[in-house]
Motif scaffolding. Structure first.
Motif, PDB file in Angstrom:
ATOM      1  N   GLY A 199      11.110  -1.086  13.283  1.00 23.94           N
ATOM      2  CA  GLY A 199       9.847  -1.802  13.449  1.00 23.94           C
ATOM      3  C   GLY A 199       9.496  -2.631  12.240  1.00 23.94           C
ATOM      4  N   PRO A 200       8.441  -3.398  12.361  1.00 17.55           N
ATOM      5  CA  PRO A 200       8.022  -4.224  11.224  1.00 17.55           C
ATOM      6  C   PRO A 200       7.491  -3.343  10.094  1.00 17.55           C
ATOM      7  N   ARG A 201       7.842  -3.717   8.877  1.00 19.78           N
ATOM      8  CA  ARG A 201       7.351  -2.981   7.718  1.00 19.78           C
ATOM      9  C   ARG A 201       5.911  -3.354   7.449  1.00 19.78           C
ATOM     10  N   ARG A 202       5.132  -2.365   7.065  1.00 21.90           N
ATOM     11  CA  ARG A 202       3.770  -2.641   6.623  1.00 21.90           C
ATOM     12  C   ARG A 202       3.797  -2.887   5.123  1.00 21.90           C
ATOM     13  N   PRO A 203       3.003  -3.825   4.654  1.00 22.63           N
ATOM     14  CA  PRO A 203       2.995  -4.078   3.211  1.00 22.63           C
ATOM     15  C   PRO A 203       2.439  -2.876   2.446  1.00 22.63           C
ATOM     16  N   LEU A 204       2.924  -2.733   1.236  1.00 20.07           N
ATOM     17  CA  LEU A 204       2.476  -1.645   0.376  1.00 20.07           C
ATOM     18  C   LEU A 204       2.061  -2.249  -0.959  1.00 20.07           C
ATOM     19  N   VAL A 205       0.799  -2.059  -1.325  1.00 14.48           N
ATOM     20  CA  VAL A 205       0.294  -2.558  -2.610  1.00 14.48           C
ATOM     21  C   VAL A 205       0.035  -1.355  -3.500  1.00 14.48           C
ATOM     22  N   LEU A 206       0.786  -1.261  -4.596  1.00 12.50           N
ATOM     23  CA  LEU A 206       0.600  -0.194  -5.580  1.00 12.50           C
ATOM     24  C   LEU A 206      -0.239  -0.749  -6.719  1.00 12.50           C
ATOM     25  N   VAL A 207      -1.343  -0.096  -7.032  1.00 17.46           N
ATOM     26  CA  VAL A 207      -2.237  -0.570  -8.089  1.00 17.46           C
ATOM     27  C   VAL A 207      -2.129   0.385  -9.271  1.00 17.46           C
ATOM     28  N   HIS A 208      -1.901  -0.184 -10.450  1.00 17.84           N
ATOM     29  CA  HIS A 208      -1.724   0.611 -11.666  1.00 17.84           C
ATOM     30  C   HIS A 208      -2.573   0.024 -12.788  1.00 17.84           C
ATOM     31  N   ARG A 209      -3.259   0.879 -13.510  1.00 14.76           N
ATOM     32  CA  ARG A 209      -4.089   0.406 -14.615  1.00 14.76           C
ATOM     33  C   ARG A 209      -3.233   0.244 -15.872  1.00 14.76           C
ATOM     34  N   ARG A 210      -3.271  -0.953 -16.446  1.00 17.00           N
ATOM     35  CA  ARG A 210      -2.521  -1.212 -17.678  1.00 17.00           C
ATOM     36  C   ARG A 210      -2.992  -0.275 -18.786  1.00 17.00           C
ATOM     37  N   GLY A 211      -2.063   0.074 -19.642  1.00 19.60           N
ATOM     38  CA  GLY A 211      -2.383   0.968 -20.746  1.00 19.60           C
ATOM     39  C   GLY A 211      -2.140   2.432 -20.409  1.00 19.60           C
ATOM     40  N   ARG A 212      -1.933   2.740 -19.167  1.00 20.50           N
ATOM     41  CA  ARG A 212      -1.613   4.111 -18.751  1.00 20.50           C
ATOM     42  C   ARG A 212      -0.103   4.223 -18.589  1.00 20.50           C
ATOM     43  N   PRO A 213       0.439   5.447 -18.640  1.00 23.74           N
ATOM     44  CA  PRO A 213       1.890   5.594 -18.456  1.00 23.74           C
ATOM     45  C   PRO A 213       2.324   5.049 -17.089  1.00 23.74           C
ATOM     46  N   ASP A 214       3.530   4.504 -17.047  1.00 23.04           N
ATOM     47  CA  ASP A 214       4.053   4.001 -15.778  1.00 23.04           C
ATOM     48  C   ASP A 214       4.128   5.138 -14.769  1.00 23.04           C
ATOM     49  N   PRO A 215       3.981   4.821 -13.480  1.00 21.77           N
ATOM     50  CA  PRO A 215       4.090   5.865 -12.457  1.00 21.77           C
ATOM     51  C   PRO A 215       5.452   6.526 -12.504  1.00 21.77           C
ATOM     52  N   GLU A 216       5.508   7.774 -12.096  1.00 23.16           N
ATOM     53  CA  GLU A 216       6.762   8.516 -12.070  1.00 23.16           C
ATOM     54  C   GLU A 216       7.172   8.783 -10.639  1.00 23.16           C
ATOM     55  N   GLY A 217       8.346   9.370 -10.469  1.00 22.70           N
ATOM     56  CA  GLY A 217       8.819   9.780  -9.157  1.00 22.70           C
ATOM     57  C   GLY A 217       8.981   8.609  -8.201  1.00 22.70           C
ATOM     58  N   ARG A 218       8.734   8.885  -6.913  1.00 25.86           N
ATOM     59  CA  ARG A 218       8.890   7.870  -5.876  1.00 25.86           C
ATOM     60  C   ARG A 218       7.974   6.669  -6.096  1.00 25.86           C
ATOM     61  N   PRO A 219       6.666   6.874  -6.430  1.00 27.33           N
ATOM     62  CA  PRO A 219       5.829   5.693  -6.699  1.00 27.33           C
ATOM     63  C   PRO A 219       6.366   4.854  -7.860  1.00 27.33           C
ATOM     64  N   GLY A 220       6.913   5.517  -8.869  1.00 33.05           N
ATOM     65  CA  GLY A 220       7.472   4.783 -10.000  1.00 33.05           C
ATOM     66  C   GLY A 220       8.674   3.942  -9.609  1.00 33.05           C
ATOM     67  N   LEU A 221       9.527   4.489  -8.760  1.00 33.24           N
ATOM     68  CA  LEU A 221      10.685   3.727  -8.299  1.00 33.24           C
ATOM     69  C   LEU A 221      10.237   2.526  -7.468  1.00 33.24           C
ATOM     70  N   LEU A 222       9.286   2.744  -6.566  1.00 36.81           N
ATOM     71  CA  LEU A 222       8.766   1.632  -5.773  1.00 36.81           C
ATOM     72  C   LEU A 222       8.140   0.578  -6.681  1.00 36.81           C
ATOM     73  N   TRP A 223       7.444   1.034  -7.712  1.00 37.09           N
ATOM     74  CA  TRP A 223       6.814   0.123  -8.673  1.00 37.09           C
ATOM     75  C   TRP A 223       7.871  -0.736  -9.374  1.00 37.09           C
ATOM     76  N   ARG A 224       8.938  -0.088  -9.852  1.00 40.27           N
ATOM     77  CA  ARG A 224       9.974  -0.796 -10.612  1.00 40.27           C
ATOM     78  C   ARG A 224      10.807  -1.736  -9.742  1.00 40.27           C
ATOM     79  N   THR A 225      10.879  -1.462  -8.439  1.00 37.89           N
ATOM     80  CA  THR A 225      11.707  -2.290  -7.559  1.00 37.89           C
ATOM     81  C   THR A 225      10.855  -3.159  -6.627  1.00 37.89           C
ATOM     82  N   ALA A 226       9.584  -3.338  -6.969  1.00 37.43           N
ATOM     83  CA  ALA A 226       8.663  -4.102  -6.117  1.00 37.43           C
ATOM     84  C   ALA A 226       9.174  -5.515  -5.869  1.00 37.43           C
ATOM     85  N   ASP A 227       8.799  -6.048  -4.718  1.00 36.05           N
ATOM     86  CA  ASP A 227       9.207  -7.403  -4.339  1.00 36.05           C
ATOM     87  C   ASP A 227       8.457  -8.465  -5.133  1.00 36.05           C
ATOM     88  N   ALA A 228       7.266  -8.133  -5.613  1.00 39.30           N
ATOM     89  CA  ALA A 228       6.482  -9.094  -6.397  1.00 39.30           C
ATOM     90  C   ALA A 228       5.475  -8.333  -7.243  1.00 39.30           C
TER      91      ALA A 228
END
Length: 198
Positions: free
Chosen positions: A127-156
């Protein structure tokens, strides 16, 4: 994505609520949901799967299919669990599975009881993918685990403090992609353009 495992003499495939692949080499007869042992998991590939998936379990001439929904809180470990229920604990790869261990016919289950049997689990986004917007506050540690991987490989990427949302972020959103959005403070303070875009 394909996951390969093998059968085991203690496979019973009688569990009515789950189906599991494990990286362990040995199981006991109490592991009634396990249908494959010695599995090797592509952690990055699994973590990037999201939304509805088609499930295909194959061993020799035996094939069983179903559907499931990837749990966004899944943590890739040495086991992959599909659940019929909506239970979304971190060890659950996908929920609402229409294929669980007890759905396999007796001949299929018997084949899985042979350690020489090669077992393959194929997971394909549907099926069609739904968009996923991950919001992260600058100055905090980068997300870890699955959210961190999605963050690092984001399309934009988007800076929500900026006055303009980049065109590539709009395109990724339209295509159901992953957007990594950063902000310096609370979301209430994002730019008007970014706020309208969100």
């Amino acid at each position: 994505m394909k996951i390969h495992a093998r059968g085991h003499g203690h496979v019973r495939a009688t569990h009515a609520k789950t189906l599991e692949f494990t990286g362990e080499q040995e199981i006991t007869p109490r592991a009634t949901c396990v249908v494959g042992v010695g599995a090797a998991f592509d952690q990055e590939g699994l973590a990037l799967l999201r939304g509805p998936v088609a499930v295909r379990l194959a061993a020799g001439p035996h094939v069983a299919t179903g559907t499931a929904v990837v749990n966004p809180h899944h943590e890739v470990t040495d086991r992959l669990v599909l659940r019929r229920s909506d239970h979304a604990s971190p060890d659950t790869f996908a929920f609402r599975s229409t294929l669980v261990a007890s759905d396999l016919d007796p001949d299929f289950a018997a084949a899985l009881g042979d350690p020489a049997t090669e077992v393959t689990l194929t997971l394909t986004e549907t099926g069609p993918r739904r968009p996923l917007v991950l919001v992260h506050r600058r100055g905090r540690p980068d997300p870890e685990g699955r959210p961190g991987l999605l963050w690092r490989t984001a399309d934009a990427s988007v800076d929500l403090d900026a006055a303009r949302v980049p065109d590539e972020a709009r395109a990724a959103l339209a295509d159901g992609g992953v957007i990594a959005a950063s902000v310096s403070g609370p979301l209430e303070g994002v730019s008007q353009a970014a706020g309208a875009w969100l």
